[in-house]
Design an enzyme around this catalytic site. Structure first.
Site, PDB file in Angstrom:
ATOM      1  N   ASP A 162       0.806  -1.209   0.000  1.00  0.00           N
ATOM      2  CA  ASP A 162       0.000   0.000   0.000  1.00  0.00           C
ATOM      3  C   ASP A 162       0.847   1.271   0.000  1.00  0.00           C
ATOM      4  OD1 ASP A 162      -2.833   1.123   0.725  1.00  0.00           O
ATOM      5  OD2 ASP A 162      -1.507   2.067   2.189  1.00  0.00           O
TER       6      ASP A 162
ATOM      7  N   GLU B 259      12.975 -14.951   0.205  1.00  0.00           N
ATOM      8  CA  GLU B 259      13.262 -16.087   1.088  1.00  0.00           C
ATOM      9  C   GLU B 259      12.227 -17.198   0.901  1.00  0.00           C
ATOM     10  OE1 GLU B 259      13.268 -14.478   5.081  1.00  0.00           O
ATOM     11  OE2 GLU B 259      14.840 -13.016   4.584  1.00  0.00           O
TER      12      GLU B 259
HETATM   13  C1  GLC Z   1      -4.055   3.195  -0.463  1.00  0.00           C
HETATM   14  C2  GLC Z   1      -5.352   2.473  -0.218  1.00  0.00           C
HETATM   15  C3  GLC Z   1      -6.363   3.454   0.272  1.00  0.00           C
HETATM   16  C4  GLC Z   1      -5.873   4.058   1.573  1.00  0.00           C
HETATM   17  C5  GLC Z   1      -4.480   4.656   1.403  1.00  0.00           C
HETATM   18  C6  GLC Z   1      -3.835   4.923   2.725  1.00  0.00           C
HETATM   19  O1  GLC Z   1      -4.168   4.130  -1.477  1.00  0.00           O
HETATM   20  O2  GLC Z   1      -5.759   1.819  -1.393  1.00  0.00           O
HETATM   21  O3  GLC Z   1      -7.629   2.867   0.452  1.00  0.00           O
HETATM   22  O4  GLC Z   1      -6.758   5.056   1.987  1.00  0.00           O
HETATM   23  O5  GLC Z   1      -3.607   3.798   0.721  1.00  0.00           O
HETATM   24  O6  GLC Z   1      -3.464   3.724   3.353  1.00  0.00           O
END
Ligand code: GLC
Ligand code: MG
Length: 533
Positions: free
Chosen positions: A211, A267
């Site tokens: 993310d 790993e």
């Molecule tokens: C990414 C996720 C989103 C979230 C953001 C912060 O873009 O897809 O839903 O709000 O990261 O974690």
């Protein structure tokens, strides 16, 4: 693939399709109105393993961890737990086992750049300036007159800094104030997050969707961002809120962070790292590392998702992807996800068939967002008391529609977000109808799974057939395919005979069968064809 081969190959390179599940909204097994892991387990037939399945190769679960839900799971309070409303670790183990029995990989969301304010690490960090975990987050003294340390703005608007009265400093948050940024320059943070990954890999998880990685490292001098200057090739990427994202996003040190994640991943054979990188492709390419053994295996190219419905813009997006991805990295496409309006809403439901055909015939690894296979649209009118996300993303997170009953087969209770239109679009009805969008998705995925040119073929664009017609070839030595896409509403006649005299219809968005002559081919409005030459 079975056994060892299944465990060790780069499985995503053979035509794989990834399916994104937003767990709160997929299937609710216990009637509390919230989707859960047992619900997903109960709906695996839709995804893979039977003749009536979509036939996906992997599922990606948006976060399933304990969270106070300020950002609906992207604010994590415990990286190695499962939120009670979703079930238990044992439920997850059962799901993973059942998925593997169907040759489906399970990809979790890794949110490495920020925790929740409710995470114990942050509780320690904010307790005192001398706490051993103080430096796990990014703290800074106020600027003159007590103002924020610099001019950075968070992704959702407002300053990127939150004042903490207890210790008299600001902390950094790239997203909501409830999501303090971790400090990846601190080796303790690096080690802790690597341990999180190992915890899940040891449990059999097949990889992570990583993310918001571009925010992993920020300038150590906290320099002000300059005002917006460059026009980004794609609107929405690279600049925000009138600022160039120069010092707080996409910093060179971020690549060291990703290399570390990749070393841990390596790993464990056969695991995958997919980056969420909102950047123009020329920047995105840098996240795919150098050669096959560095940084992300895949990173979504969001340019097509941010592209308006125009043949010129789509052509540009496709050509940029083909030209700018590193030679040994596959592009990866998604047209919808939990953060953006669904494409059936952005472009209109009548265009969903053509989007499906493009998504599943372009070279690369496609990701479906749950519900797009039945043409789900955003909730058009959420009542104010059912809007939870401050960034306004609830409409695309409404529950999956399984059948036309009142609860849509999603839940026997009251869904946490209202249903959109189960009578218009649901899995059961579309499964029974060979002309449905779902049936089209199933045919397209089946064609990819047969391992021919859609799975492994090269891509070569064909230009100039007609203003609104996109065309490309997907060829292997054994199979030669021509894909034709009329993005326009009117019918149009094309001469595609330089590809050959005729082609056999493999898949059509409409009711076309048999062989077609290529010299004078009339495409209906919004018609798409996959032809075998
Ligand atoms: C990414 C996720 C989103 C979230 C953001 C912060 O873009 O897809 O839903 O709000 O990261 O974690
Ligand atoms: Mg439930």
């Amino acid at each position: 693939m079975k056994g060892d081969e299944f465990a060790t190959t780069r499985w995503w390179e053979g035509g794989a399709v990834i399916y994104q599940i937003y767990p709160r909204s997929f299937a609710d097994s216990d009637g509390d109105g919230i989707g859960d892991l047992a619900g997903i387990l109960g709906r695996l037939d839709h995804l893979a393993g039977t003749d009536a399945s979509l036939g996906v190769d992997a599922i990606w679960l948006s976060p399933i961890y304990p969270s106070p839900l300020h950002d609906f799971g992207y604010d994590i309070a415990d990286y190695t737990g499962v939120a009670a409303e979703f079930g238990t670790l044992a439920d997850l183990d059962r799901l993973v086992e059942a998925c593997h029995a169907r040759d489906v990989k399970v990809i979790l969301d890794l949110v490495p750049c920020h925790t929740s304010i409710a995470h114990p690490w942050f509780a320690e960090s904010r307790a005192s300036r001398y706490n051993p975990k103080r430096d796990w987050y990014i703290w800074a003294d106020p600027g003159p007159d007590g103002a924020a340390p610099n001019n950075w703005i968070s992704a959702f608007g407002g300053p990127s800094w939150e004042w903490d009265a207890t210790t008299g400093q600001y902390f950094l948050h790239s997203f909501y104030p409830e999501q303090p940024n971790l400090n990846w320059r601190n080796p303790g943070v690096v080690a802790a997050m690597h341990d999180v990954m190992r915890f899940w890999y040891e449990r059999g998880i097949d990889g992570f969707r990583v993310d918001a990685i571009q925010a992993a490292v920020v300038d150590d001098q906290l320099r002000d961002n300059p005002p917006f200057q460059r026009a980004s090739p794609i609107p929405g990427l690279g600049a925000r809120h009138g600022q160039e994202l120069l010092w707080n996003i996409d910093r060179p040190e971020t690549h060291d962070v990703i290399r570390g994640l990749r070393r841990v991943t390596d790993e464990y054979p056969g695991r995958i790292l997919i980056g969420e990188v909102y950047a123009p492709v020329e920047r995105l390419a840098g996240y795919l590392g150098h050669g096959q053994d560095d940084e992300f295996h895949l990173a979504w190219n969001f340019e097509p998702l941010l592209t308006p419905w125009s043949s010129a813009d789509f052509t540009l997006a496709i050509e940029r992807a083909e030209a700018l991805h590193p030679a040994d990295a596959l592009p990866s496409y998604a047209f919808s996800n939990h953060d953006n309006p669904r494409h059936a809403s952005r472009y209109g439901r009548e265009r969903a068939r053509l989007v499906a055909l493009m998504l599943l015939t372009l070279r690369g690894v496609p990701t479906l967002y749950m519900g797009e296979e039945i043409g789900m649209i955003d909730h058009p009118a959420l009542p104010p008391d059912r809007r939870f996300d401050r960034a306004g993303r609830d409409a695309q997170r409404a529950p999956m529609q399984w059948d036309p009953t009142p609860g849509a087969g999603f839940s026997t209770g009251t869904p946490w977000l209202p249903l959109v239109d189960p009578a218009q679009a649901n899995v059961a009805d579309q499964l029974a109808n060979p002309r449905s969008l779902l049936s089209l998705y199933r045919r397209l995925i089946a064609a990819r799974r047969s391992g021919g040119a859609l799975a492994r073929g090269e891509h070569r664009s064909i230009f100039g057939l007609a203003e609104d017609v996109l065309a490309w070839r997907r060829d292997t030595p054994e199979e030669r395919l021509l894909i034709l896409v009329n993005m326009g509403e009117p019918a149009t006649s094309i001469d595609a005979s330089r590809a050959g005299p005729s082609g056999e219809v493999l898949i059509a968005t409409g009711d076309r069968h048999g062989r077609v002559e290529l010299a004078n081919l009339e495409l209906a409005g919004l018609e798409g064809l996959v032809l075998r030459l």
